[in-house]
Design an enzyme around this catalytic site. Structure first.
Site, PDB file in Angstrom:
ATOM      1  N   GLU A 115       0.825  -1.194   0.000  1.00  0.00           N
ATOM      2  CA  GLU A 115       0.000   0.000   0.000  1.00  0.00           C
ATOM      3  C   GLU A 115       0.863   1.249   0.000  1.00  0.00           C
ATOM      4  O   GLU A 115       1.943   1.286   0.587  1.00  0.00           O
ATOM      5  CB  GLU A 115      -0.959  -0.032   1.196  1.00  0.00           C
ATOM      6  CG  GLU A 115      -2.031  -1.084   0.947  1.00  0.00           C
ATOM      7  CD  GLU A 115      -3.042  -1.252   2.063  1.00  0.00           C
ATOM      8  OE1 GLU A 115      -4.113  -1.796   1.794  1.00  0.00           O
ATOM      9  OE2 GLU A 115      -2.776  -0.832   3.203  1.00  0.00           O
ATOM     10  N   CYS A 128       3.424   8.430   1.303  1.00  0.00           N
ATOM     11  CA  CYS A 128       3.989   7.455   2.241  1.00  0.00           C
ATOM     12  C   CYS A 128       4.186   6.155   1.472  1.00  0.00           C
ATOM     13  O   CYS A 128       3.222   5.552   1.003  1.00  0.00           O
ATOM     14  CB  CYS A 128       3.019   7.274   3.405  1.00  0.00           C
ATOM     15  SG  CYS A 128       3.572   6.032   4.586  1.00  0.00           S
ATOM     16  N   CYS A 135       7.117  -7.383   6.955  1.00  0.00           N
ATOM     17  CA  CYS A 135       8.291  -6.880   7.680  1.00  0.00           C
ATOM     18  C   CYS A 135       8.877  -8.036   8.486  1.00  0.00           C
ATOM     19  O   CYS A 135       8.129  -8.874   8.996  1.00  0.00           O
ATOM     20  CB  CYS A 135       7.862  -5.745   8.617  1.00  0.00           C
ATOM     21  SG  CYS A 135       9.239  -4.878   9.392  1.00  0.00           S
ATOM     22  N   CYS A 139       7.165  -5.431  15.747  1.00  0.00           N
ATOM     23  CA  CYS A 139       6.745  -4.412  16.713  1.00  0.00           C
ATOM     24  C   CYS A 139       5.291  -4.711  17.097  1.00  0.00           C
ATOM     25  O   CYS A 139       4.442  -4.904  16.227  1.00  0.00           O
ATOM     26  CB  CYS A 139       6.890  -3.021  16.114  1.00  0.00           C
ATOM     27  SG  CYS A 139       8.579  -2.713  15.546  1.00  0.00           S
ATOM     28  N   CYS A 142       2.178  -2.661  15.726  1.00  0.00           N
ATOM     29  CA  CYS A 142       2.133  -2.360  14.281  1.00  0.00           C
ATOM     30  C   CYS A 142       1.490  -3.511  13.535  1.00  0.00           C
ATOM     31  O   CYS A 142       1.900  -4.665  13.693  1.00  0.00           O
ATOM     32  CB  CYS A 142       3.551  -2.133  13.767  1.00  0.00           C
ATOM     33  SG  CYS A 142       3.645  -1.990  11.979  1.00  0.00           S
ATOM     34  N   SER A 226      12.115   6.468   7.799  1.00  0.00           N
ATOM     35  CA  SER A 226      11.830   6.081   9.185  1.00  0.00           C
ATOM     36  C   SER A 226      12.362   4.678   9.443  1.00  0.00           C
ATOM     37  O   SER A 226      12.092   3.752   8.682  1.00  0.00           O
ATOM     38  CB  SER A 226      10.322   6.112   9.432  1.00  0.00           C
ATOM     39  OG  SER A 226      10.023   5.591  10.703  1.00  0.00           O
ATOM     40  N   CYS A 368      -0.968   5.470   9.871  1.00  0.00           N
ATOM     41  CA  CYS A 368       0.277   4.771  10.214  1.00  0.00           C
ATOM     42  C   CYS A 368      -0.011   3.445  10.891  1.00  0.00           C
ATOM     43  O   CYS A 368      -0.793   3.397  11.841  1.00  0.00           O
ATOM     44  CB  CYS A 368       1.084   5.539  11.248  1.00  0.00           C
ATOM     45  SG  CYS A 368       1.585   7.130  10.789  1.00  0.00           S
TER      46      CYS A 368
HETATM   47  N1  SAH Z   1       9.567   0.217   9.642  1.00  0.00           N
HETATM   48  C1  SAH Z   1       9.792   1.601   9.774  1.00  0.00           C
HETATM   49  C2  SAH Z   1       8.876   2.467   8.946  1.00  0.00           C
HETATM   50  C3  SAH Z   1       7.412   2.088   8.859  1.00  0.00           C
HETATM   51  S1  SAH Z   1       6.365   2.428  10.210  1.00  0.00           S
HETATM   52  C4  SAH Z   1       9.720   2.007  11.219  1.00  0.00           C
HETATM   53  O1  SAH Z   1       9.312   1.200  12.039  1.00  0.00           O
HETATM   54  O2  SAH Z   1      10.130   3.105  11.531  1.00  0.00           O
HETATM   55  C5  SAH Z   1       6.117   4.189  10.270  1.00  0.00           C
HETATM   56  C6  SAH Z   1       5.795   4.688  11.676  1.00  0.00           C
HETATM   57  O3  SAH Z   1       4.469   4.303  12.108  1.00  0.00           O
HETATM   58  C7  SAH Z   1       6.746   4.120  12.714  1.00  0.00           C
HETATM   59  O4  SAH Z   1       7.155   5.095  13.628  1.00  0.00           O
HETATM   60  C8  SAH Z   1       5.885   3.078  13.378  1.00  0.00           C
HETATM   61  O5  SAH Z   1       6.397   2.745  14.632  1.00  0.00           O
HETATM   62  C9  SAH Z   1       4.546   3.770  13.409  1.00  0.00           C
HETATM   63  N2  SAH Z   1       3.420   2.867  13.663  1.00  0.00           N
HETATM   64  C10 SAH Z   1       3.332   1.544  13.405  1.00  0.00           C
HETATM   65  N3  SAH Z   1       2.132   1.062  13.783  1.00  0.00           N
HETATM   66  C11 SAH Z   1       1.435   2.110  14.276  1.00  0.00           C
HETATM   67  C12 SAH Z   1       0.104   2.246  14.795  1.00  0.00           C
HETATM   68  N4  SAH Z   1      -0.724   1.226  14.850  1.00  0.00           N
HETATM   69  N5  SAH Z   1      -0.279   3.477  15.201  1.00  0.00           N
HETATM   70  C13 SAH Z   1       0.548   4.532  15.107  1.00  0.00           C
HETATM   71  N6  SAH Z   1       1.802   4.456  14.607  1.00  0.00           N
HETATM   72  C14 SAH Z   1       2.246   3.260  14.196  1.00  0.00           C
HETATM   73 FE1  SF4 Z   2       8.229  -3.280  10.798  1.00  0.00          FE
HETATM   74 FE2  SF4 Z   2       8.216  -0.618  11.284  1.00  0.00          FE
HETATM   75 FE3  SF4 Z   2       6.021  -2.096  11.734  1.00  0.00          FE
HETATM   76 FE4  SF4 Z   2       8.164  -2.384  13.317  1.00  0.00          FE
HETATM   77  S1  SF4 Z   2       6.889  -0.529  13.058  1.00  0.00           S
HETATM   78  S2  SF4 Z   2       6.945  -4.058  12.438  1.00  0.00           S
HETATM   79  S3  SF4 Z   2       9.825  -2.107  11.844  1.00  0.00           S
HETATM   80  S4  SF4 Z   2       6.970  -1.736   9.752  1.00  0.00           S
END
Ligand code: SAH
Ligand code: SF4
Length: 392
Positions: A115, A128, A135, A139, A142, A226, A368
């Site tokens: 996406e 974005c 991935c 996390c 996420c 990021s 995000c």
């Molecule tokens: N993998 C990279 C970039 C993609 S995520 C990273 O982790 O930095 C982009 C941003 O969105 C990151 O800061 C991530 O931690 C945040 N993010 C992920 N899931 C989220 C959620 N459910 N709500 C808000 N931010 C989130």
């Molecule tokens: Fe991967 Fe970024 Fe999501 Fe962590 S926050 S699982 S590094 S996409």
């Protein structure tokens, strides 16, 4: 060795799809394009000029038909068309949010989908983009992290997301038209699916194309990468790409960060902060963004806010507070608004800009950390329908 699953995957072992059939010229660096043209019979003394011409057609004018490249001879155009293609990923569907955010479901080779989200704002338009399908990291807040890594995107698939958005926005200039300074697509953030620093070379090549002054011409100050904190690749980001850096910080103790961003077990807060202190490009005009997702009762206390400002002392920084975006089955809740404001206030009084990121495109699951979920849901419901109706 313990029996726990590795939290990262060796970059070398991540499958990278190689093109089969005619070579795609999109995504090649200038050097690689030159080599490719020479290998296909372009005389060496002409190669530099041909690279410049083809490059401009592709990245400045958005042309994807060799035959339209009218400053090349008809014979040469035919030769190119025989050997090469100009392929970018295909938009499978587009959803437009009530707030104008556009979410593209994009199909890449092999039938996989990622996406890409376009977010219009008063003074800019941010795209974005994704760097991987899924991935390797997990996390816990996420949604992408619940999906296994399928594969890395190629540089063509990464720059292709910028190109398909420009197609959709109708933003390619007419050849010869004066430069348009107000752009619908003015900024790029590598904040979609995937960890960009685990796909470093492809991300670098694609961003070099985005920044090239004879092409898409985005300033390096308008591109933000990021990362969850892949420490060994952080300095390389400044040296080899030169874009802005954002860190998914999200916690102020190793205990909490180990749970939220498990890569912290490999490179903990201290190691990460040392890498950021040494970051070659950080300065007051180019601050590192600390992303901090606000999770109710987990990382959002005033104590956390005070610890955060203590930890990042000395690093030219801005702090971006992200209200948690929920997804089906997520194990967290968004912090209350007053809590977020109280946290923001402490950070602000310590001298840091602390914007709270307005969730955009929530109604289409484009915010995000929500990416891919809509697709998965759609798949599931198709499967359910098939089960119910006995088809499929
Ligand atoms: N993998 C990279 C970039 C993609 S995520 C990273 O982790 O930095 C982009 C941003 O969105 C990151 O800061 C991530 O931690 C945040 N993010 C992920 N899931 C989220 C959620 N459910 N709500 C808000 N931010 C989130
Ligand atoms: Fe991967 Fe970024 Fe999501 Fe962590 S926050 S699982 S590094 S996409």
């Amino acid at each position: 060795m313990t029996a726990t699953a590795p939290i990262t995957q060796d970059v070398q072992t991540i499958p990278r799809k190689l093109p089969s059939g005619p070579v795609n010229l999109i995504g090649l660096t200038r050097d690689a394009l030159r080599e490719t043209l020479i290998a296909a019979g372009t005389p060496e003394r002409q190669a530099k000029m041909r690279v410049g011409q083809i490059w401009q057609w592709i990245y400045q004018w958005g042309v994807r038909d060799f035959n339209a490249m009218t400053n090349l001879s008809k014979t040469y155009r035919a030769e190119l068309a025989e050997r090469f293609v100009l392929d970018i990923p295909e938009i499978v569907s587009k959803q437009v949010s009530a707030d104008g955010t556009r979410k593209y479901l994009v199909r890449i080779a092999g039938g996989h989908e990622v996406e890409t989200v376009y977010i219009p704002e008063a003074d800019r338009g941010t795209l974005c983009i994704s760097s991987q399908v899924g991935c390797t990291l997990t996390c816990s807040f996420c949604h992408t992290g619940t999906q296994k890594l399928v594969r890395n995107l190629t540089s063509a698939e990464i720059i292709g997301q910028v190109m398909l958005a420009r197609d959709d926005l109708g933003e390619w200039p007419e050849p010869g038209a004066p430069k348009n300074e107000t752009r619908l697509l003015s900024n790029v953030v590598l904040m979609g699916m995937g960890e960009p620093l685990y796909n470093f070379d492809a991300v670098r090549d694609a961003m070099k194309i985005a920044m090239d002054p004879e092409g898409i011409q985005l300033s390096r100050r308008r591109i933000t990468l990021s990362t969850s904190g892949v420490v060994p690749e952080i300095a390389k980001t400044a040296e080899e790409i030169g874009c802005q850096l954002a860190i998914s910080f999200h916690a102020t103790t190793d205990d909490v960060r180990d749970k939220l961003v498990p890569i912290n077990k490999k490179w903990n807060l201290e190691t990460l902060l040392n890498a950021l202190r040494d970051y070659p490009k950080a300065s007051n005009s180019e601050r590192i963004t600390f992303e901090y997702v606000m999770l109710k009762g987990v990382n959002d206390s005033d104590e956390d806010a005070r610890r955060l400002v203590r930890l990042i002392k000395g690093i030219p920084a801005k702090i971006n507070l992200i209200p948690f975006n929920e997804w089906p089955g997520a194990p967290y809740e968004r912090s209350d608004w007053e809590r977020i404001e109280s946290f923001a206030d402490i950070v602000y009084k310590a001298g840091y800009a602390s914007p709270i990121r307005t969730p955009r495109g929530e109604d289409i699951m484009a915010a995000c950390g929500q990416l891919k979920s809509a697709t998965e849901r759609a798949r599931k419901s198709r499967a359910q329908i098939a089960a119910e109706t006995g088809t499929g």
